[in-house]
Structures are given as structure tokens and as C-alpha cells.
Motif scaffolding. Structure first.
Motif, PDB file in Angstrom:
ATOM      1  N   THR A  13       1.236  -1.949   8.298  1.00  0.00           N
ATOM      2  CA  THR A  13       0.760  -3.299   8.659  1.00  0.00           C
ATOM      3  C   THR A  13       1.330  -4.341   7.705  1.00  0.00           C
ATOM      4  O   THR A  13       1.784  -5.418   8.132  1.00  0.00           O
ATOM      5  N   ALA A  14       1.333  -4.024   6.417  1.00  0.00           N
ATOM      6  CA  ALA A  14       1.847  -4.980   5.426  1.00  0.00           C
ATOM      7  C   ALA A  14       3.338  -5.246   5.650  1.00  0.00           C
ATOM      8  O   ALA A  14       3.798  -6.388   5.566  1.00  0.00           O
ATOM      9  N   VAL A  15       4.094  -4.190   5.959  1.00  0.00           N
ATOM     10  CA  VAL A  15       5.533  -4.350   6.200  1.00  0.00           C
ATOM     11  C   VAL A  15       5.766  -5.154   7.489  1.00  0.00           C
ATOM     12  O   VAL A  15       6.625  -6.035   7.542  1.00  0.00           O
ATOM     13  N   GLN A  16       4.970  -4.854   8.499  1.00  0.00           N
ATOM     14  CA  GLN A  16       5.141  -5.579   9.760  1.00  0.00           C
ATOM     15  C   GLN A  16       4.986  -7.094   9.570  1.00  0.00           C
ATOM     16  O   GLN A  16       5.817  -7.884  10.011  1.00  0.00           O
ATOM     17  N   TRP A  17       3.945  -7.499   8.844  1.00  0.00           N
ATOM     18  CA  TRP A  17       3.719  -8.943   8.659  1.00  0.00           C
ATOM     19  C   TRP A  17       4.725  -9.559   7.694  1.00  0.00           C
ATOM     20  O   TRP A  17       5.097 -10.732   7.825  1.00  0.00           O
ATOM     21  N   LEU A  18       5.190  -8.765   6.744  1.00  0.00           N
ATOM     22  CA  LEU A  18       6.234  -9.262   5.838  1.00  0.00           C
ATOM     23  C   LEU A  18       7.495  -9.594   6.642  1.00  0.00           C
ATOM     24  O   LEU A  18       8.077 -10.677   6.507  1.00  0.00           O
ATOM     25  N   GLY A  41      -9.343 -10.786   4.957  1.00  0.00           N
ATOM     26  CA  GLY A  41      -9.999 -11.637   3.984  1.00  0.00           C
ATOM     27  C   GLY A  41     -10.463 -10.894   2.746  1.00  0.00           C
ATOM     28  O   GLY A  41     -10.978  -9.795   2.856  1.00  0.00           O
ATOM     29  N   PRO A  42     -10.288 -11.465   1.549  1.00  0.00           N
ATOM     30  CA  PRO A  42      -9.522 -12.700   1.402  1.00  0.00           C
ATOM     31  C   PRO A  42      -8.025 -12.479   1.631  1.00  0.00           C
ATOM     32  O   PRO A  42      -7.315 -13.398   1.998  1.00  0.00           O
ATOM     33  N   PHE A  43      -7.565 -11.221   1.414  1.00  0.00           N
ATOM     34  CA  PHE A  43      -6.149 -10.901   1.615  1.00  0.00           C
ATOM     35  C   PHE A  43      -5.928 -10.344   3.019  1.00  0.00           C
ATOM     36  O   PHE A  43      -6.886 -10.016   3.732  1.00  0.00           O
ATOM     37  N   LEU A  44      -4.671 -10.211   3.377  1.00  0.00           N
ATOM     38  CA  LEU A  44      -4.333  -9.681   4.703  1.00  0.00           C
ATOM     39  C   LEU A  44      -5.062  -8.363   4.969  1.00  0.00           C
ATOM     40  O   LEU A  44      -5.638  -8.162   6.039  1.00  0.00           O
ATOM     41  N   LEU A  45      -5.038  -7.484   3.959  1.00  0.00           N
ATOM     42  CA  LEU A  45      -5.596  -6.150   4.163  1.00  0.00           C
ATOM     43  C   LEU A  45      -6.964  -5.981   3.505  1.00  0.00           C
ATOM     44  O   LEU A  45      -7.378  -4.864   3.225  1.00  0.00           O
ATOM     45  N   GLY A  46      -7.635  -7.059   3.222  1.00  0.00           N
ATOM     46  CA  GLY A  46      -8.974  -6.946   2.640  1.00  0.00           C
ATOM     47  C   GLY A  46      -8.996  -7.369   1.190  1.00  0.00           C
ATOM     48  O   GLY A  46      -8.555  -8.463   0.846  1.00  0.00           O
ATOM     49  N   PRO A  74       0.840  -1.205   0.000  1.00  0.00           N
ATOM     50  CA  PRO A  74       0.000   0.000   0.000  1.00  0.00           C
ATOM     51  C   PRO A  74       0.880   1.263   0.000  1.00  0.00           C
ATOM     52  O   PRO A  74       2.082   1.188   0.295  1.00  0.00           O
ATOM     53  N   PRO A  75       0.308   2.423  -0.325  1.00  0.00           N
ATOM     54  CA  PRO A  75       1.108   3.641  -0.407  1.00  0.00           C
ATOM     55  C   PRO A  75       1.905   3.909   0.877  1.00  0.00           C
ATOM     56  O   PRO A  75       1.400   3.702   1.990  1.00  0.00           O
ATOM     57  N   HIS A  76       3.132   4.367   0.684  1.00  0.00           N
ATOM     58  CA  HIS A  76       4.000   4.683   1.827  1.00  0.00           C
ATOM     59  C   HIS A  76       3.342   5.703   2.741  1.00  0.00           C
ATOM     60  O   HIS A  76       2.650   6.602   2.277  1.00  0.00           O
ATOM     61  N   GLY A  77       3.583   5.528   4.027  1.00  0.00           N
ATOM     62  CA  GLY A  77       3.078   6.510   4.993  1.00  0.00           C
ATOM     63  C   GLY A  77       1.653   6.237   5.444  1.00  0.00           C
ATOM     64  O   GLY A  77       1.129   6.959   6.285  1.00  0.00           O
ATOM     65  N   THR A  78       1.038   5.177   4.899  1.00  0.00           N
ATOM     66  CA  THR A  78      -0.333   4.862   5.321  1.00  0.00           C
ATOM     67  C   THR A  78      -0.290   3.763   6.394  1.00  0.00           C
ATOM     68  O   THR A  78       0.671   2.976   6.459  1.00  0.00           O
ATOM     69  N   PRO A  79      -1.333   3.675   7.219  1.00  0.00           N
ATOM     70  CA  PRO A  79      -1.391   2.576   8.196  1.00  0.00           C
ATOM     71  C   PRO A  79      -1.332   1.209   7.515  1.00  0.00           C
ATOM     72  O   PRO A  79      -0.714   0.274   8.039  1.00  0.00           O
TER      73      PRO A  79
END
Ligand SMILES: N[C@@H](CCC(=O)N[C@@H](CS)C(=O)NCC(=O)O)C(=O)O
Length: 204
Positions: free
Chosen positions: A91-96, A149-154, A82-87
């Protein structure tokens, strides 16, 4: 010649990098590495591990999570993340990073237990394997609880989902979790990912 070169090996973590390159749509050359302990390959990555990606601008990168985050920086319009600087990005980076530092190493302990002990008895290897399986099951449950669902972020796929699907292919129990099973199926509907998945011999 594209300027990007992926050093890859079937069945390994180079799958997620190939998927990222295909999702971006940038051309790349590929070098299949069947033996990682050669002087030529060790000169590229002294850790002797795939994936390695030589970037068009010069640097040679190792570490799957670092490579896909760098590709996201270089091609933000491809929306690997997702775009840099967004929540959502955070979240995506944390789980990666969670997967790269917890589940991937546990998978390596599971498949190569003898590399993780100085005790060469079968019992030692078996014990390491059992513990690694338990760790992966625990960590996938944690990940599953965060999947919208279906993806991590919806509704929108990110490279974090592809990473999760790749690791789930190495751990049957992960795919028994309904959230992970749904995520894997959704990820494989993406044509770019499906091509990398098939090329790497995943899902066999
Ligand atoms: N932390 C590294 C782990 C890479 C890794 O361990 N790759 C394995 C394959 S999945 C490897 O190259 N093992 C040596 C070999 O297959 O010869 C990453 O995320 O890229």
C-alpha cells in the motif's frame, strides 16, 4: 566522507531524499545545484533534474520515488517503508508511485506551464495551470480517502507520508483536506523530517 552525495536544490523534491537520509541516520555529503542545465550536472542526470543521489556503492540514482525505495532496500531497519512482503508495504509503495507519477508531474505543470505547451500565448499557460491545479485537487482527495490517520497507514510514519507532505506544501488546496492537514502536522513532528524541511525552505 560518507560515500553518499545528495545533489539538491531548495524548495524541490530533493527534500524527501534528504529526509530519508536523516531518518536512516546515515551521513551524507551535499552539493547544492542552483543551475541544473550545466554540463557537469547533465553528466550525472541527463534529465537535468534534482534529486540525484550518488550511492556509497557506486551508482548514481535519479527519480525521487526510486531513490527512497532503494534507500529502504538498503536500510530496511530504518523502516522508511513497512517490511517487504507485507500488505502495508504494498500500500505504501502504491501511493508513493501514485504521487510520483500523478501529483508531482501536475505540480510541475502548475509551476512551469510554459514548459508544457508549444503555444506561447498567456491563455495556453493559464489553461495548463488551471487543469494542473484541478488534477492535484482530485488526486489529493483520492489520497486523503486512503489515509488511516494521522499517517497513511495509521500510527507509524513512512517515507510515503513525507512525500505527501512535501507535495501538499506545493498545493494549498491539499492542506484544506482535514486528513492531509493532520498528516502534514504529524510528519513535521519527526525531527529528521523537520530538519530536511527547514533546510529546503519548505513551509515558507
Ligand atoms: N520525476 C522526477 C521529477 C524531478 C523534478 O522535476 N525536479 C525538478 C524540481 S522539483 C527539477 O529538477 N527541475 C529543474 C530545475 O529546477 O532546474 C523525480 O521524482 O525526481
Amino acid at each position: 566522507m560518507s560515500g553518499y552525495t545528495l545533489y539538491w536544490k531548495p524548495g524541490t523534491g530533493s527534500m524527501v531524499v534528504e529526509a530519508a537520509l536523516r531518518m536512516i541516520g546515515v551521513g551524507f555529503d551535499e552539493v547544492r545545484i542552483d543551475e541544473t542545465a550545466t554540463p557537469d550536472f547533465l553528466a550525472l542526470n541527463p534529465a537535468g533534474r534534482v534529486p540525484v543521489l550518488k550511492l556509497a556503492c557506486g551508482p548514481v540514482l535519479a527519480e525521487s520515488a526510486a531513490i527512497v525505495m532503494t534507500l529502504d532496500d538498503m536500510f530496511p531497519e530504518a523502516r522508511l517503508l513497512p517490511p517487504h512482503g507485507t500488505p502495508a508495504h504494498a500500500t505504501a509503495v502504491q501511493w508513493l508511485v501514485f504521487m510520483a507519477t500523478n501529483i508531482y508531474p501536475a505540480a510541475l505543470r502548475y509551476y512551469y506551464p510554459e514548459r508544457h505547451t508549444v503555444d506561447d500565448s498567456p491563455h495556453a499557460a493559464d489553461s495548463i495551470k488551471q487543469r494542473a491545479a484541478r488534477d492535484m485537487t482530485r488526486d489529493f482527495a483520492q489520497l486523503a480517502s486512503a489515509v488511516q490517520g494521522p499517517f497513511l497507514l495509521g500510527q507509524t510514519i513512512t517515507i510515503t507520508d513525507v512525500y505527501a507532505a512535501m507535495l501538499a506544501d506545493w498545493h494549498d488546496t491539499a492542506r484544506d483536506l482535514p486528513e492531509i492537514a493532520v498528516l502534514v502536522n504529524a510528519v513535521l513532528e519527526n525531527k529528521a523530517v523537520e530538519e530536511a524541511w527547514r533546510h529546503h525552505g519548505f513551509g515558507a
